[in-house]
Design an enzyme around this catalytic site. Structure first.
Site, mmCIF file in Angstrom:
data_model
loop_
_atom_site.group_PDB
_atom_site.id
_atom_site.type_symbol
_atom_site.label_atom_id
_atom_site.label_comp_id
_atom_site.label_asym_id
_atom_site.label_seq_id
_atom_site.Cartn_x
_atom_site.Cartn_y
_atom_site.Cartn_z
ATOM 1 N N CYS A 1 -8.016 -8.228 -62.580
ATOM 2 C CA CYS A 1 -7.361 -9.418 -62.035
ATOM 3 C C CYS A 1 -6.332 -9.973 -63.021
ATOM 4 O O CYS A 1 -5.294 -9.340 -63.194
ATOM 5 C CB CYS A 1 -8.406 -10.446 -61.605
ATOM 6 N N HIS B 1 -11.843 -7.439 -58.100
ATOM 7 C CA HIS B 1 -12.965 -7.533 -59.043
ATOM 8 C C HIS B 1 -14.021 -6.462 -58.741
ATOM 9 O O HIS B 1 -14.951 -6.725 -57.962
ATOM 10 C CB HIS B 1 -13.633 -8.907 -58.927
ATOM 11 N N GLU C 1 -16.394 -5.572 -60.529
ATOM 12 C CA GLU C 1 -17.691 -5.943 -61.110
ATOM 13 C C GLU C 1 -18.637 -6.597 -60.103
ATOM 14 O O GLU C 1 -19.851 -6.566 -60.274
ATOM 15 C CB GLU C 1 -17.507 -6.853 -62.334
#
Ligand code: GLN
Length: 540
Positions: free
Chosen positions: A383, A509, A511
């Site tokens: 990001c 993202h 994650e």
């Protein structure tokens, strides 16, 4: 398996930070591993409508779901443990409850009644709790009540639990209360009094705990267990010890050993069998027996706080286990990286530049990107990290000296990162970023098309600013390729530098989607690239 959805409420007493989220996730894991369709919900007693507007210093990472809800970081644990996506319904705050009741009042839905905490706020809470249960998708819903019993803010939630226990009937709703058994070293004793008081506080609100999970640094012997059971009105087998663990991923096995799943299922009158934790234990085995170690720098501005980058740290644990590698994450404050980045970064085998907001520390992030780009160290930008990679490349390779994001300098003459038209008119901050899951098409012959082994992926977003397509041609010609696009808008979602061994920046993202049973492919590939870099650059 069952017709009536059963409810487990998890409350906390004595202090905060006892790890209710991990206990709720571990219990859910055990129930899921017995074949029960289980989900977890978090109720947060603060006035923010969602945690999206909270600074990570206040409340840790903001976790984003597929449907674009900005939620509490505990939802990340739920997904990582269960591998089942959560949604807006899985996280409710007091702010959202009040907002919805006030909107109903304005629409005249209460027909002239005085709107009050009881019944209107408590009814709204009860409705929110039952949304997941009524969906028909779950046998068991675990609802974690944030905060500590006895707090003013928690009162309406505890009252809603009291009413629901009554409405649903004895074997359909139970309360698991998490508490602390402190050890007084001067007396050489574990103390049960705080637990007795906290159970009593719950009872003052009409709620009897059915199961006590006791956080402790020392083993609870039989005498202590008997004492707790006797003073707190629970059975001895419902006194569960939760001793400190070296990793949160050990907690499901510890809870299994204590019989938490069995006692909960018995109380709900559901059949209890042995949970199948085979794949979980394979993961644990790999996590605890790595064959190699790599050092990865995590460059961000909240690095002193573990919780701020929770999902990234957990993704490295999953990816490390997949590679049988111990990933030593070295947090490096972006404000401490000057032009002379070499001392801080030269020993690293990979560098991740973290997401973030605002101007502070961004020049350090840009210096870090320049160093890893030039020294061919594997790089993953997430990001804001991807945006910094685009800025660095534009400044130092293309020679666009003013290149910047309009977030950092609204007046810049070279806005390589800029707001989309539809974002320019937005004035309300809450819930208005590009949020949630968006499709992304991948270009053939790129790192990402191999990593994902797919032409199209879906990843979660949380940002306002975007790669500015006006500069795309120039950037591409100079050697930074765009390898992923939003098919609807043409927005660039991924950049790579093919002349570098492993340089990937993603606008989304990854994650948020890494779980124990599904480690994220991008993190797996990044750790692998770091290991290869280490092998190549370490003389034997
Ligand atoms: N601040 C940047 C934006 O809003 C990046 C956000 C992020 O890293 N999550 O676009």
């Amino acid at each position: 398996m069952t017709t009536q959805t059963k409810y487990v409420f998890v409350t906390g007493g004595v202090t905060s930070s006892l790890g209710k989220g991990i206990i709720a996730a571990s219990l859910a894991k055990l129930l899921q591993a017995q074949g029960y369709r289980t989900t977890i919900q978090k109720l947060d007693p603060y006035i923010n409508v969602d945690p999206g507007t909270l600074n990570p210093y206040e409340h840790g990472e903001c976790y984003v779901t597929d449907d674009g809800a900005e939620t509490d970081l505990d939802l990340g644990h739920y997904e990582r443990f269960l591998n089942v996506p959560t949604s807006q319904a899985n996280n409710v705050t007091t702010g959202r409850i009040y907002q919805s009741v006030i909107e109903k009042e304005r629409r005249g839905e209460f027909l002239g009644k005085t709107v009050q905490v009881i019944p209107h706020i408590t009814d709204e809470i009860k409705e929110r709790i039952q949304i997941l249960g009524n969906s028909g998708d779950y046998d068991i819903v675990i609802t974690e009540i944030g905060g500590t019993v006895g707090d003013i803010e928690s009162l309406p939630y505890v009252e809603a639990v009291r009413q629901l226990k009554w409405d649903l009937g004895e074997h359909n709703a139970i309360v698991v209360h998490l508490t602390l058994i402190p050890y007084l070293s001067a007396a050489g004793e574990l103390k049960t009094k705080p637990t007795q008081h906290s159970v009593k506080t719950l009872m003052e609100s009409g709620v009897q705990a059915d199961v006590l999970v006791c956080r402790t640094e020392h083993v609870l012997n039989d005498n202590i267990r008997i004492k707790i059971a006797r003073f707190c009105n629970v059975h001895e087998d419902a006194v569960i010890q939760s001793i400190d663990a070296s990793t949160i991923y050990d907690v499901p096995n510890l809870m299994l050993k204590e019989g938490l799943d069995t006692v909960v299922l018995n109380k709900l009158q559901l059949e209890s069998n042995t949970p199948d934790l085979t794949s979980w234990n394979v993961f644990l085995q790999r996590h605890k027996n790595p064959k190699h170690t790599v050092h990865i720098g995590l460059i961000g501005k909240y690095v002193e706080l573990q919780d701020s980058y929770k999902s990234i740290l957990e993704s490295f644990i999953h990816a490390g286990a997949a590679n049988e590698v111990n990933v030593e994450v070295e947090p490096i404050h972006s404000e401490h990286i000057d032009k002379n980045a070499i001392e801080k970064l030269s020993h690293l085998h990979g560098v991740l530049v973290a997401p973030g907001f605002g101007e502070r520390g961004i020049e350090g992030k840009i210096n870090a990107v320049q160093y890893v780009r030039e020294h061919k160290i594997p790089f993953l930008g997430i990001c804001l990290g991807m945006q910094m990679a685009v800025i660095e490349f534009s400044r130092n390779v293309l020679g666009l000296k003013e290149a910047n994001s309009t977030e950092m300098n609204p007046e810049t003459s070279q806005p390589v990162i800029d707001l989309m038209e539809d974002q320019k008119t937005i004035t309300r901050k809450g819930g208005t970023m590009r949020l949630g899951s968006w499709e992304c098409e991948l270009i053939d012959d790129s790192i990402v098309s191999k990593v994902y082994n797919s032409k199209s992926i879906k990843e979660r977003h949380r940002h306002r600013y975007e790669y500015n397509n006006a500069y795309k041609q120039k950037i591409e010609t100079a050697g930074m390729k765009s390898t992923g696009f939003n098919p609807g808008t043409g927005l660039v979602e991924i950049v790579e530098i093919p002349s570098h061994p492993w340089f990937v920046g993603v606008q989304y993202h990854p994650e948020y989607k890494s779980t124990v049973s599904n480690p994220h492919p991008l993190f797996v590939a990044f750790v692998k690239a770091a290991l290869e870099y280490k092998k190549k650059n370490t003389s034997v």
